[in-house]
Design a protein around this motif. Structure first.
Motif, PDB file in Angstrom:
ATOM      1  N   LYS A  29       0.770  -1.277  -0.065  1.00 32.64           N
ATOM      2  CA  LYS A  29       0.087  -0.066   0.039  1.00 32.64           C
ATOM      3  C   LYS A  29       0.996   1.082  -0.075  1.00 32.64           C
ATOM      4  CE  LYS A  29      -4.081  -2.008   1.800  1.00 32.64           C
ATOM      5  NZ  LYS A  29      -5.352  -1.923   2.789  1.00 32.64           N
ATOM      6  N   GLN A  30       2.086   1.187   0.715  1.00 30.04           N
ATOM      7  CA  GLN A  30       2.885   2.429   0.531  1.00 30.04           C
ATOM      8  C   GLN A  30       3.543   2.522  -0.587  1.00 30.04           C
ATOM      9  OE1 GLN A  30       5.265   0.847   4.094  1.00 30.04           O
ATOM     10  NE2 GLN A  30       4.874   2.927   5.035  1.00 30.04           N
ATOM     11  N   VAL A  31       3.914   1.455  -1.190  1.00 29.49           N
ATOM     12  CA  VAL A  31       4.467   1.562  -2.650  1.00 29.49           C
ATOM     13  C   VAL A  31       3.396   2.348  -3.509  1.00 29.49           C
ATOM     14  CG1 VAL A  31       5.207   0.259  -4.671  1.00 29.49           C
ATOM     15  CG2 VAL A  31       5.991  -0.384  -2.497  1.00 29.49           C
ATOM     16  N   GLU A  32       2.052   1.821  -3.564  1.00 31.94           N
ATOM     17  CA  GLU A  32       0.937   2.367  -4.373  1.00 31.94           C
ATOM     18  C   GLU A  32       1.051   3.831  -4.153  1.00 31.94           C
ATOM     19  OE1 GLU A  32      -2.788   0.509  -4.026  1.00 31.94           O
ATOM     20  OE2 GLU A  32      -1.817  -1.429  -3.922  1.00 31.94           O
ATOM     21  N   ARG A  33       0.932   4.273  -2.954  1.00 37.66           N
ATOM     22  CA  ARG A  33       0.806   5.873  -2.475  1.00 37.66           C
ATOM     23  C   ARG A  33       1.968   6.801  -2.890  1.00 37.66           C
ATOM     24  NH1 ARG A  33      -4.184   6.337  -2.737  1.00 37.66           N
ATOM     25  NH2 ARG A  33      -5.395   5.581  -0.751  1.00 37.66           N
ATOM     26  N   SER A  34       3.229   5.919  -3.177  1.00 37.26           N
ATOM     27  CA  SER A  34       4.388   6.870  -3.175  1.00 37.26           C
ATOM     28  C   SER A  34       4.265   7.701  -4.338  1.00 37.26           C
ATOM     29  CB  SER A  34       5.540   5.661  -3.819  1.00 37.26           C
ATOM     30  OG  SER A  34       5.850   4.945  -2.362  1.00 37.26           O
ATOM     31  N   SER A  35       3.645   7.396  -5.392  1.00 35.96           N
ATOM     32  CA  SER A  35       3.438   8.371  -6.736  1.00 35.96           C
ATOM     33  C   SER A  35       2.592   9.377  -6.312  1.00 35.96           C
ATOM     34  CB  SER A  35       2.665   7.527  -7.617  1.00 35.96           C
ATOM     35  OG  SER A  35       1.357   7.271  -7.180  1.00 35.96           O
ATOM     36  N   GLU A  36       2.090   9.724  -5.054  1.00 37.09           N
ATOM     37  CA  GLU A  36       1.484  10.910  -4.703  1.00 37.09           C
ATOM     38  C   GLU A  36       2.652  11.874  -4.446  1.00 37.09           C
ATOM     39  OE1 GLU A  36      -1.441   9.869  -1.521  1.00 37.09           O
ATOM     40  OE2 GLU A  36      -2.693   8.688  -2.857  1.00 37.09           O
ATOM     41  N   SER A  37       3.618  11.313  -4.013  1.00 38.78           N
ATOM     42  CA  SER A  37       4.547  12.288  -3.370  1.00 38.78           C
ATOM     43  C   SER A  37       5.947  12.498  -4.429  1.00 38.78           C
ATOM     44  CB  SER A  37       5.026  12.329  -1.882  1.00 38.78           C
ATOM     45  OG  SER A  37       5.325  10.891  -1.934  1.00 38.78           O
ATOM     46  N   MET A  38       5.766  11.451  -5.351  1.00 39.20           N
ATOM     47  CA  MET A  38       6.954  11.447  -6.086  1.00 39.20           C
ATOM     48  C   MET A  38       6.800  11.706  -7.710  1.00 39.20           C
ATOM     49  SD  MET A  38       8.800   8.062  -5.063  1.00 39.20           S
ATOM     50  CE  MET A  38       8.797   7.793  -3.242  1.00 39.20           C
ATOM     51  N   GLY A  39       7.467  12.066  -8.550  1.00 38.66           N
ATOM     52  CA  GLY A  39       7.005  12.285  -9.919  1.00 38.66           C
ATOM     53  C   GLY A  39       7.933  13.567 -10.591  1.00 38.66           C
ATOM     54  N   VAL A  40       7.679  13.560 -11.916  1.00 34.29           N
ATOM     55  CA  VAL A  40       8.760  14.574 -12.838  1.00 34.29           C
ATOM     56  C   VAL A  40       7.911  15.974 -12.252  1.00 34.29           C
ATOM     57  CG1 VAL A  40       9.024  15.569 -14.935  1.00 34.29           C
ATOM     58  CG2 VAL A  40       8.562  13.279 -14.460  1.00 34.29           C
ATOM     59  N   ASP A  41       9.097  16.810 -11.969  1.00 29.84           N
ATOM     60  CA  ASP A  41       8.828  18.196 -11.645  1.00 29.84           C
ATOM     61  C   ASP A  41       9.535  18.913 -13.045  1.00 29.84           C
ATOM     62  OD1 ASP A  41       9.057  21.047 -10.962  1.00 29.84           O
ATOM     63  OD2 ASP A  41       9.768  20.463  -8.848  1.00 29.84           O
ATOM     64  N   THR A  42       8.560  19.363 -13.912  1.00 19.84           N
ATOM     65  CA  THR A  42       8.988  19.951 -15.218  1.00 19.84           C
ATOM     66  C   THR A  42       9.793  21.365 -14.981  1.00 19.84           C
ATOM     67  OG1 THR A  42       6.728  20.924 -15.282  1.00 19.84           O
ATOM     68  CG2 THR A  42       7.325  18.843 -16.619  1.00 19.84           C
ATOM     69  N   LEU A  43       9.410  21.907 -13.631  1.00 21.44           N
ATOM     70  CA  LEU A  43      10.189  23.378 -13.599  1.00 21.44           C
ATOM     71  C   LEU A  43      11.729  22.972 -13.248  1.00 21.44           C
ATOM     72  CD1 LEU A  43       9.633  26.076 -13.014  1.00 21.44           C
ATOM     73  CD2 LEU A  43       9.428  25.753 -10.503  1.00 21.44           C
ATOM     74  N   ILE A  44      12.307  21.926 -12.625  1.00 24.37           N
ATOM     75  CA  ILE A  44      13.714  21.837 -12.664  1.00 24.37           C
ATOM     76  C   ILE A  44      14.042  21.193 -13.980  1.00 24.37           C
ATOM     77  CG2 ILE A  44      13.622  21.471 -10.183  1.00 24.37           C
ATOM     78  CD1 ILE A  44      13.925  18.521 -10.309  1.00 24.37           C
ATOM     79  N   VAL A  45      13.280  20.563 -14.698  1.00 25.72           N
ATOM     80  CA  VAL A  45      13.627  20.298 -16.177  1.00 25.72           C
ATOM     81  C   VAL A  45      14.163  21.443 -17.040  1.00 25.72           C
ATOM     82  CG1 VAL A  45      13.094  19.231 -18.182  1.00 25.72           C
ATOM     83  CG2 VAL A  45      12.738  17.983 -16.027  1.00 25.72           C
ATOM     84  N   ASP A  46      13.101  22.470 -16.613  1.00 27.93           N
ATOM     85  CA  ASP A  46      13.244  23.648 -17.428  1.00 27.93           C
ATOM     86  C   ASP A  46      14.264  24.459 -17.094  1.00 27.93           C
ATOM     87  OD1 ASP A  46      10.850  22.988 -19.252  1.00 27.93           O
ATOM     88  OD2 ASP A  46       9.437  24.154 -17.881  1.00 27.93           O
ATOM     89  N   ASP A  47      14.681  24.515 -15.658  1.00 30.17           N
ATOM     90  CA  ASP A  47      15.704  25.140 -15.123  1.00 30.17           C
ATOM     91  C   ASP A  47      17.066  24.674 -15.644  1.00 30.17           C
ATOM     92  OD1 ASP A  47      13.978  26.791 -13.709  1.00 30.17           O
ATOM     93  OD2 ASP A  47      14.170  25.870 -11.812  1.00 30.17           O
ATOM     94  N   GLY A  48      17.033  23.458 -16.267  1.00 33.43           N
ATOM     95  CA  GLY A  48      18.392  22.614 -16.434  1.00 33.43           C
ATOM     96  C   GLY A  48      19.121  22.098 -15.486  1.00 33.43           C
TER      97      GLY A  48
END
Length: 175
Positions: free
Chosen positions: A33-52
């Protein structure tokens, strides 16, 4: 290992790597259940991609890891994570952040995490930051502590159904 800065065109590959990493590596530290919920606090932040400031690591032309750093105040999470603060941090008084570190399960234990940490710390130091912080998973904590990060506080919060996914604030001096 080859390092390069991520672009928006890389986001589908980053998302696939993140999913594979969470699915294969988190169960060693968290229940289902914790693994399933991990995507709620993890993922791509496009702002840091855009920041380089987000990097990709390749081994033999294969995407083996991703991670980076940020000059912004947001400690962890993707575009969807609650509590974001996208304001720029003051290098003289605030820490830079290590962000979204993931290793593909086929490439663990090869130094990718350390390689990404060193790249992020070096870039932050070059911009005048004196400290780094991160919101670490339980899976990442052993590596980060081995690299000089110290536990500061547990930021874990239960989801609506009471499931707690650990988020740990860690800090390291760059001086």
């Amino acid at each position: 290992m080859k390092l390069r800065v991520a672009t928006r065109e890389d986001i589908p590959a980053i998302e696939a790597l993140m999913t594979a990493s969470m699915k294969a590596l988190l169960p060693k530290f968290l229940d289902g259940k914790q693994v399933e919920r991990s995507s709620e606090s993890m993922g791509v932040d496009t702002l840091i991609v855009d920041d380089g400031t987000y990097f990709l690591v390749y081994i033999d032309e294969m995407l083996a890891g991703c991670g980076g750093w940020s000059r912004r105040r947001t400690l962890y999470g993707g575009n969807h994570t609650r509590g974001r603060d996208d304001a720029l941090a003051d290098p003289a008084t605030e820490p830079a952040k290590i962000r979204a570190m993931f290793t593909h399960p086929d490439f663990t234990r090869r130094g990718i995490g350390r390689f990404l940490l060193e790249a992020g710390e070096g870039a932050a130091r070059a911009e005048g930051f004196k400290t780094m912080e991160m919101g670490s998973t339980a899976a990442g904590r052993p590596l980060y502590e081995a690299c000089g990060y110290e536990f500061i506080e547990d930021l874990s919060q239960p989801s609506e159904d009471g499931i707690v996914v650990p988020v740990l604030r860690l800090r390291k001096s760059l001086i």
